[in-house]
Design an enzyme around this catalytic site. Structure first.
Site, PDB file in Angstrom:
ATOM      1  N   GLY A   1       0.829  -1.206   0.000  1.00 16.45           N
ATOM      2  CA  GLY A   1       0.000   0.000   0.000  1.00 16.45           C
ATOM      3  C   GLY A   1       0.857   1.248   0.000  1.00 16.45           C
ATOM      4  N   SER A   2       0.265   2.332   0.493  1.00 10.92           N
ATOM      5  CA  SER A   2       0.947   3.627   0.419  1.00 10.92           C
ATOM      6  C   SER A   2       2.097   3.717   1.427  1.00 10.92           C
ATOM      7  CB  SER A   2      -0.062   4.736   0.686  1.00 10.92           C
ATOM      8  OG  SER A   2      -0.592   4.569   1.980  1.00 10.92           O
ATOM      9  N   THR A   3       3.029   4.588   1.127  1.00 11.35           N
ATOM     10  CA  THR A   3       4.178   4.785   2.012  1.00 11.35           C
ATOM     11  C   THR A   3       3.712   5.338   3.361  1.00 11.35           C
ATOM     12  OG1 THR A   3       5.578   5.153   0.090  1.00 11.35           O
ATOM     13  CG2 THR A   3       6.427   5.955   2.194  1.00 11.35           C
TER      14      THR A   3
ATOM     15  N   VAL B   1       0.830   4.851   5.040  1.00 15.46           N
ATOM     16  CA  VAL B   1       0.286   3.778   5.895  1.00 15.46           C
ATOM     17  C   VAL B   1       1.397   2.760   6.208  1.00 15.46           C
ATOM     18  CG1 VAL B   1      -1.437   1.939   6.101  1.00 15.46           C
ATOM     19  CG2 VAL B   1      -2.085   4.109   5.073  1.00 15.46           C
ATOM     20  N   GLY B   2       2.309   2.576   5.294  1.00 21.82           N
ATOM     21  CA  GLY B   2       3.455   1.692   5.523  1.00 21.82           C
ATOM     22  C   GLY B   2       4.208   2.068   6.799  1.00 21.82           C
TER      23      GLY B   2
ATOM     24  N   GLU C   1       5.641  -3.337   0.787  1.00 18.74           N
ATOM     25  CA  GLU C   1       5.633  -3.096  -0.665  1.00 18.74           C
ATOM     26  C   GLU C   1       4.922  -1.765  -0.871  1.00 18.74           C
ATOM     27  OE1 GLU C   1       6.855  -4.897  -3.231  1.00 18.74           O
ATOM     28  OE2 GLU C   1       7.649  -6.547  -2.036  1.00 18.74           O
TER      29      GLU C   1
ATOM     30  N   CYS D   1       1.341   0.352  -9.028  1.00 18.61           N
ATOM     31  CA  CYS D   1       2.482   0.846  -8.234  1.00 18.61           C
ATOM     32  C   CYS D   1       3.716   1.059  -9.101  1.00 18.61           C
ATOM     33  CB  CYS D   1       2.787  -0.123  -7.105  1.00 18.61           C
ATOM     34  SG  CYS D   1       3.106  -1.795  -7.672  1.00 18.61           S
TER      35      CYS D   1
HETATM   36  P1  NAD Z   1      -3.379   2.215   1.536  1.00 16.22           P
HETATM   37  O1  NAD Z   1      -2.104   2.314   2.226  1.00 16.22           O
HETATM   38  O2  NAD Z   1      -4.342   3.357   1.650  1.00 16.22           O
HETATM   39  O3  NAD Z   1      -4.190   0.882   1.943  1.00 16.22           O
HETATM   40  C1  NAD Z   1      -3.562  -0.381   1.999  1.00 16.22           C
HETATM   41  C2  NAD Z   1      -4.138  -1.159   3.148  1.00 16.22           C
HETATM   42  O4  NAD Z   1      -3.894  -0.495   4.377  1.00 16.22           O
HETATM   43  C3  NAD Z   1      -5.641  -1.385   3.055  1.00 16.22           C
HETATM   44  O5  NAD Z   1      -5.903  -2.741   3.348  1.00 16.22           O
HETATM   45  C4  NAD Z   1      -6.214  -0.466   4.109  1.00 16.22           C
HETATM   46  O6  NAD Z   1      -7.375  -0.963   4.708  1.00 16.22           O
HETATM   47  C5  NAD Z   1      -5.105  -0.341   5.129  1.00 16.22           C
HETATM   48  N1  NAD Z   1      -5.096   0.973   5.799  1.00 16.22           N
HETATM   49  C6  NAD Z   1      -5.407   2.163   5.237  1.00 16.22           C
HETATM   50  N2  NAD Z   1      -5.268   3.153   6.148  1.00 16.22           N
HETATM   51  C7  NAD Z   1      -4.855   2.574   7.298  1.00 16.22           C
HETATM   52  C8  NAD Z   1      -4.530   3.062   8.610  1.00 16.22           C
HETATM   53  N3  NAD Z   1      -4.605   4.352   8.915  1.00 16.22           N
HETATM   54  N4  NAD Z   1      -4.124   2.177   9.529  1.00 16.22           N
HETATM   55  C9  NAD Z   1      -4.033   0.863   9.248  1.00 16.22           C
HETATM   56  N5  NAD Z   1      -4.333   0.350   8.021  1.00 16.22           N
HETATM   57  C10 NAD Z   1      -4.745   1.177   7.062  1.00 16.22           C
HETATM   58  O7  NAD Z   1      -2.911   1.981   0.074  1.00 16.22           O
HETATM   59  P2  NAD Z   1      -3.767   1.927  -1.227  1.00 16.22           P
HETATM   60  O8  NAD Z   1      -4.372   3.278  -1.470  1.00 16.22           O
HETATM   61  O9  NAD Z   1      -4.672   0.744  -1.164  1.00 16.22           O
HETATM   62  O10 NAD Z   1      -2.679   1.658  -2.360  1.00 16.22           O
HETATM   63  C11 NAD Z   1      -2.052   2.678  -3.068  1.00 16.22           C
HETATM   64  C12 NAD Z   1      -0.580   2.749  -2.771  1.00 16.22           C
HETATM   65  O11 NAD Z   1      -0.032   1.454  -2.684  1.00 16.22           O
HETATM   66  C13 NAD Z   1       0.226   3.456  -3.846  1.00 16.22           C
HETATM   67  O12 NAD Z   1       1.180   4.286  -3.237  1.00 16.22           O
HETATM   68  C14 NAD Z   1       0.917   2.334  -4.605  1.00 16.22           C
HETATM   69  O13 NAD Z   1       2.098   2.699  -5.235  1.00 16.22           O
HETATM   70  C15 NAD Z   1       1.146   1.359  -3.494  1.00 16.22           C
HETATM   71  N6  NAD Z   1       1.257   0.020  -4.044  1.00 16.22           N
HETATM   72  C16 NAD Z   1       2.442  -0.621  -3.975  1.00 16.22           C
HETATM   73  C17 NAD Z   1       2.587  -1.886  -4.524  1.00 16.22           C
HETATM   74  C18 NAD Z   1       3.887  -2.637  -4.487  1.00 16.22           C
HETATM   75  O14 NAD Z   1       3.880  -3.802  -4.830  1.00 16.22           O
HETATM   76  N7  NAD Z   1       4.978  -2.040  -4.085  1.00 16.22           N
HETATM   77  C19 NAD Z   1       1.500  -2.480  -5.160  1.00 16.22           C
HETATM   78  C20 NAD Z   1       0.298  -1.796  -5.206  1.00 16.22           C
HETATM   79  C21 NAD Z   1       0.177  -0.555  -4.632  1.00 16.22           C
END
Ligand code: NAD
Length: 470
Positions: free
Chosen positions: A200-202, A204-205, A222, A256
């Site tokens: 997911g996003s950096t 939330v990462g 990731e 991504c």
């Molecule tokens: P996101 O971080 O918003 O959500 C990912 C997960 O985190 C979801 O399951 C969500 O429920 C959970 N989440 C969201 N907010 C949270 C919080 N405050 N606390 C705990 N958990 C929370 O990401 P997204 O919008 O789903 O994805 C988009 C991003 O992910 C982009 O930056 C993209 O580049 C990246 N991405 C990376 C890869 C990779 O393989 N490196 C692949 C796909 C997407």
């Protein structure tokens, strides 16, 4: 211990802590360790994919209006191929490794066991909602772990599919689904896991990483970021344009590893824009909104974010620039003569807008890239290998893909992951197995008298004579 016994009864989902405990109990009973269990789960998963291929394509259409071709190529068949590869290699990957040993250990066994971590958590993103959750999940199963998967709430049809299908095919004590959004994820993160795999996003990462530190839980993150493309003057313009546009506009840029922006000379920019006009018309017709091959933006929030970016870039639009909020449609858009301070260059775009930032040469492109966060992937298009090599040697990114976009992801022997703000760790193919495996080093001695005699020099009373002997 009831190792290898498989329970396919419908799970009685309790609270999140009870769900994690259920997985922990299964792991502690030894359910997930035997190779037979792993193989059976992976075979069941393969059957799930094959029997529900159309259903998977359909839920991707519902969430993202994904075309059948992209749904099959980038998610369903990708998952099938990865599983076939894993099943083919599983016995080889599981085998303990026998590293070389020195004279001191000539009579001993020196072994590295591939040990499962235990209870693992896989959190998925919405943009490839099946692949990004199920691919790491199968790596965790192959490595002998119990798994809890948390699909993204932003792709609800896919999340529902996962929550309904996994219990029908997989072991309901050791492989469990938790549905929900940030609230449920926050609750999950309060539990103790032995490994956390997050996509997911950096931003939330960072939350995930911080939560993991409380239990010193190892993580794979990731993440995303702005992945640049450098197009050299020596590149083939037509092939480059097609490959860049395909990588950008699959899933309308919600990828991504989508090319985020292009760096090239003004001369290359002009040629690229001319060629892009021709190619986009061939691919998506006079009215791209009517094309069945373009996905839609996932939701209203992301649509408004992208609409704001298009509106802020009106004077830079070379191709496209229209949008329709009712349909969450944004036309494939190319911006020319973009400057580093333009709004579009601030964050990862994650949509069908492709800015071109003119630079004087490869040297300036390298400087530009190195002044920013480390990207998930760096794309280079050039016939001149000196240029390619100078970008390989002088930049840092999760991976690189030369004269192509996105397809490096499909090379099963290439670990896929980021570096710096684009992520920690990698997976795909054997790298998925390794990610979910603790390398347990083991020295095995015996009680032979000759061995004991050789080793006894280390026992007290110490003396200079013993020291010189050792
Ligand atoms: P996101 O971080 O918003 O959500 C990912 C997960 O985190 C979801 O399951 C969500 O429920 C959970 N989440 C969201 N907010 C949270 C919080 N405050 N606390 C705990 N958990 C929370 O990401 P997204 O919008 O789903 O994805 C988009 C991003 O992910 C982009 O930056 C993209 O580049 C990246 N991405 C990376 C890869 C990779 O393989 N490196 C692949 C796909 C997407």
């Amino acid at each position: 211990m009831v190792a290898g016994i498989i329970n396919n009864s419908k799970p009685k989902m309790g609270t999140i802590s009870e769900t994690v405990q259920r997985a922990r109990d299964a792991f502690n009973r030894g359910v997930t360790r035997p190779v037979e269990w792993r193989r059976q789960q992976l075979e069941n998963l393969l059957r799930l994919y094959k029997e529900n291929r159309q259903g998977m394509i359909e839920v991707l259409r519902q969430d993202l209006r994904r075309s059948k071709m992209e749904a099959a190529l980038l998610e369903v068949d990708f998952l099938i191929n990865d599983l076939i590869n894993t099943l083919h290699n599983l016995d080889k990957w599981i085998k303990p490794e026998k590293p070389s040993k020195g004279l001191v250990n000539i009579l001993d066994e020196v072994v590295i066991y591939n040990d499962p971590y235990g209870v693992t958590l896989v959190i998925g993103a919405w943009n490839y909602p099946l692949q990004l959750l199920l691919l790491p999940m199968s790596g965790a199963i192959a490595a002998g772990n119990a798994v809890i998967v948390k699909p993204s709430e932003m792709a609800p049809a896919c999340a529902k599919f996962i929550a309904e299908m996994l219990p029908k095919y997989l072991d309901n004590d050791a492989i469990l689904v938790v549905e929900g959004g940030p609230e449920e994820t926050t609750e999950l993160l309060k539990q103790k896991f032995d490994y956390i795999f997050y996509t997911g996003s950096t931003s939330v990462g960072k939350i995930i990483y911080e939560a993991a530190t409380k239990n010193l839980t190892p993580v794979t993150l990731e993440l995303g970021g702005k992945s640049p493309v450098y197009i050299d003057n020596s590149a083939d313009v037509e092939v480059t344009t097609k490959r860049v546009l395909w990588g950008k506009f699959i899933n309308v840029g919600q990828t991504c590893i989508a090319p985020d922006y292009i760096l090239c000379t003004k001369e290359v920019q002009d040629k690229f824009v001319q060629m892009a006009k021709k190619v986009l018309k061939e691919w998506y017709g006079e009215d791209p909104q009517k094309s069945p091959d373009l996905s839609r933006i996932i939701n209203g929030r992301h649509f408004s974010r992208l609409q704001t970016l298009v509106d802020a870039s009106k004077d830079k639009v070379a191709i496209g620039g229209s949008y329709d909020p009712k349909d969450k449609f944004i036309e494939p858009t190319i911006l020319a003569n973009v400057t580093p301070s333009d709004k579009i260059m601030a964050d990862e775009i994650f949509g069908p807008i492709l800015p071109i930032v003119p630079v004087a040469n490869a040297y300036e492109a390298i400087q530009f890239i190195n002044e920013r966060e480390k990207p998930l992937v760096l794309y280079v298009f050039a016939k001149e290998m000196d240029v390619v090599n100078s970008l390989i040697e002088n930049t840092s990114s999760g991976g690189m893909c030369i004269n192509e976009t996105v397809m490096h992801l499909a090379v099963e022997t290439l670990p896929f992951g980021g570096v710096g703000s684009s992520g920690i760790g990698a997976y795909h193919g054997k790298a998925s197995f390794d990610t979910f495996t603790h390398k347990k080093s083991c020295l095995i001695k015996n009680f032979s008298s000759i061995g004991e005699k050789l080793a006894s020099g280390r026992y007290p009373p110490y003396s200079d004579a013993k020291l010189s002997y050792i």
